[in-house]
Design an enzyme around this catalytic site. Structure first.
Site, PDB file in Angstrom:
ATOM      1  N   GLY A  97       0.800  -1.227   0.000  1.00 26.52           N
ATOM      2  CA  GLY A  97       0.000   0.000   0.000  1.00 26.52           C
ATOM      3  C   GLY A  97       0.824   1.264   0.000  1.00 26.52           C
ATOM      4  O   GLY A  97       0.330   2.333   0.380  1.00 26.52           O
ATOM      5  N   SER A  98       2.067   1.195  -0.489  1.00 25.21           N
ATOM      6  CA  SER A  98       2.873   2.422  -0.470  1.00 25.21           C
ATOM      7  C   SER A  98       2.333   3.456  -1.452  1.00 25.21           C
ATOM      8  O   SER A  98       2.409   4.662  -1.199  1.00 25.21           O
ATOM      9  CB  SER A  98       4.345   2.118  -0.752  1.00 25.21           C
ATOM     10  OG  SER A  98       4.549   1.682  -2.065  1.00 25.21           O
ATOM     11  N   ASN A  99       1.766   3.009  -2.567  1.00 21.84           N
ATOM     12  CA  ASN A  99       1.170   3.978  -3.493  1.00 21.84           C
ATOM     13  C   ASN A  99      -0.085   4.609  -2.900  1.00 21.84           C
ATOM     14  O   ASN A  99      -0.332   5.802  -3.086  1.00 21.84           O
ATOM     15  CB  ASN A  99       0.854   3.314  -4.836  1.00 21.84           C
ATOM     16  CG  ASN A  99       2.084   3.229  -5.718  1.00 21.84           C
ATOM     17  OD1 ASN A  99       2.521   4.218  -6.284  1.00 21.84           O
ATOM     18  ND2 ASN A  99       2.670   2.038  -5.794  1.00 21.84           N
TER      19      ASN A  99
ATOM     20  N   LYS B  23      -5.806  -8.685  -8.640  1.00 22.71           N
ATOM     21  CA  LYS B  23      -6.941  -9.402  -9.243  1.00 22.71           C
ATOM     22  C   LYS B  23      -7.303  -8.777 -10.581  1.00 22.71           C
ATOM     23  O   LYS B  23      -7.161  -7.554 -10.761  1.00 22.71           O
ATOM     24  CB  LYS B  23      -8.155  -9.330  -8.315  1.00 22.71           C
ATOM     25  CG  LYS B  23      -8.001 -10.137  -7.056  1.00 22.71           C
ATOM     26  CD  LYS B  23      -8.215 -11.597  -7.380  1.00 22.71           C
ATOM     27  CE  LYS B  23      -7.901 -12.449  -6.165  1.00 22.71           C
ATOM     28  NZ  LYS B  23      -7.840 -13.874  -6.461  1.00 22.71           N
TER      29      LYS B  23
ATOM     30  N   ILE C 176      -9.593  -7.175 -13.316  1.00 24.95           N
ATOM     31  CA  ILE C 176     -10.741  -6.274 -13.231  1.00 24.95           C
ATOM     32  C   ILE C 176     -11.829  -6.806 -14.157  1.00 24.95           C
ATOM     33  O   ILE C 176     -11.603  -6.978 -15.356  1.00 24.95           O
ATOM     34  CB  ILE C 176     -10.329  -4.837 -13.640  1.00 24.95           C
ATOM     35  CG1 ILE C 176      -9.266  -4.296 -12.680  1.00 24.95           C
ATOM     36  CG2 ILE C 176     -11.534  -3.908 -13.655  1.00 24.95           C
ATOM     37  CD1 ILE C 176      -9.692  -4.232 -11.225  1.00 24.95           C
TER      38      ILE C 176
ATOM     39  N   HIS D   8       2.025   0.543 -13.519  1.00 17.84           N
ATOM     40  CA  HIS D   8       2.808  -0.667 -13.815  1.00 17.84           C
ATOM     41  C   HIS D   8       4.272  -0.318 -13.564  1.00 17.84           C
ATOM     42  O   HIS D   8       4.723   0.762 -13.984  1.00 17.84           O
ATOM     43  CB  HIS D   8       2.574  -1.065 -15.278  1.00 17.84           C
ATOM     44  CG  HIS D   8       3.247  -2.345 -15.646  1.00 17.84           C
ATOM     45  ND1 HIS D   8       2.739  -3.574 -15.282  1.00 17.84           N
ATOM     46  CD2 HIS D   8       4.408  -2.585 -16.311  1.00 17.84           C
ATOM     47  CE1 HIS D   8       3.556  -4.517 -15.726  1.00 17.84           C
ATOM     48  NE2 HIS D   8       4.568  -3.953 -16.351  1.00 17.84           N
TER      49      HIS D   8
ATOM     50  N   ASP E 217      -2.625  -4.405 -19.112  1.00 21.00           N
ATOM     51  CA  ASP E 217      -1.595  -3.404 -19.426  1.00 21.00           C
ATOM     52  C   ASP E 217      -1.725  -2.826 -20.841  1.00 21.00           C
ATOM     53  O   ASP E 217      -0.740  -2.428 -21.441  1.00 21.00           O
ATOM     54  CB  ASP E 217      -0.181  -3.998 -19.274  1.00 21.00           C
ATOM     55  CG  ASP E 217       0.043  -4.597 -17.902  1.00 21.00           C
ATOM     56  OD1 ASP E 217      -0.521  -4.071 -16.933  1.00 21.00           O
ATOM     57  OD2 ASP E 217       0.782  -5.585 -17.806  1.00 21.00           O
TER      58      ASP E 217
ATOM     59  N   GLU F 162       7.185   5.933  -8.601  1.00 17.34           N
ATOM     60  CA  GLU F 162       5.719   5.803  -8.645  1.00 17.34           C
ATOM     61  C   GLU F 162       5.066   6.802  -7.699  1.00 17.34           C
ATOM     62  O   GLU F 162       4.067   7.450  -8.032  1.00 17.34           O
ATOM     63  CB  GLU F 162       5.289   4.381  -8.237  1.00 17.34           C
ATOM     64  CG  GLU F 162       5.673   3.322  -9.238  1.00 17.34           C
ATOM     65  CD  GLU F 162       5.347   1.921  -8.766  1.00 17.34           C
ATOM     66  OE1 GLU F 162       4.699   1.756  -7.715  1.00 17.34           O
ATOM     67  OE2 GLU F 162       5.751   0.974  -9.451  1.00 17.34           O
TER      68      GLU F 162
END
Ligand code: GRF
Length: 191
Positions: free
Chosen positions: A14-16, A90, A92, A108, A149, A178
């Site tokens: 969860g760093s983003n 997961k 989408i 990504h 992607d 990011e």
């Protein structure tokens, strides 16, 4: 009060999520993290959401008979405008893509399309970059369509790949990029 309501989907550390949340707190990003969804009950993302009083939902095939519907219901209940994928492992569902046309973004951790596609997730991506011998990598933010992607590329930033890098050192450098890139792209595209 910012209008744009973000749902962040995250499976891991969860760093983003933290970086985007911090940008909203600084008012650099005029949005609110209105919901966090994770398929992983032990994710750092869910722990962060709980600590910060952000509405959060653990939704998976184990917790819900129809996870896609549960996700759609949660997004509607929280009046979400934009879905932000941040390390969500997961697939989408097409129903979700149809419900949020041009309103789902992903980060990504490498250049696309070269280091994307099936099997290119998590540390596999950095392993492929190191194996290829390129000396530049860096995150790519893109729209999410039905194919992995494959959506429109919104932004990419470059980080060097050093000869003595291993997966962890490269991943850490890319993640720092990011954290600086993702909220700016969200702001530019949606605010
Ligand atoms: C990031 O490297 C992102 O590019 C990839 O998954 C990772 C998530 O990291 N899609 P975190 O959970 O945000 O720390």
């Amino acid at each position: 009060m910012p209008d744009l309501r973000l749902a962040i989907f995250a499976s891991g550390a969860g760093s983003n999520l933290r970086a985007i949340h911090a940008a909203t707190e600084r008012d650099d990003l005029a949005a609110r993290v209105a919901l966090v969804i994770s398929n992983n009950s032990k994710s750092g993302a869910l722990a962060f959401a709980r600590e910060h009083d952000i509405p959060a939902a653990h939704i998976s095939g184990k917790t819900h008979e129809n996870p896609t519907q549960a996700i759609l219901d949660a997004l509607a209940a929280h009046a979400i405008d934009v879905v932000v994928l941040a390390g969500y492992m997961k697939r989408i569902a097409p129903e979700l893509i149809d419900a949020f046309p041009e309103r789902i973004v992903n980060v990504h951790p490498a250049p696309l399309p070269r280091f994307g596609g099936r099997g290119m997730f998590g540390q596999h991506v950095h392993a492929a970059v190191l194996e290829s011998g390129v000396d530049v990598s860096g995150p790519t933010v893109h729209m999410v369509t039905g194919d992995y992607d494959e959506g429109e590329i919104l932004a990419h930033s470059e980080v060097p790949v050093f000869a003595d890098d291993d997966i962890d050192s490269l991943e850490e450098r890319v993640k720092r990029a990011e954290h600086d890139l993702y909220w700016r792209v969200i702001a530019k595209r949606f605010c």
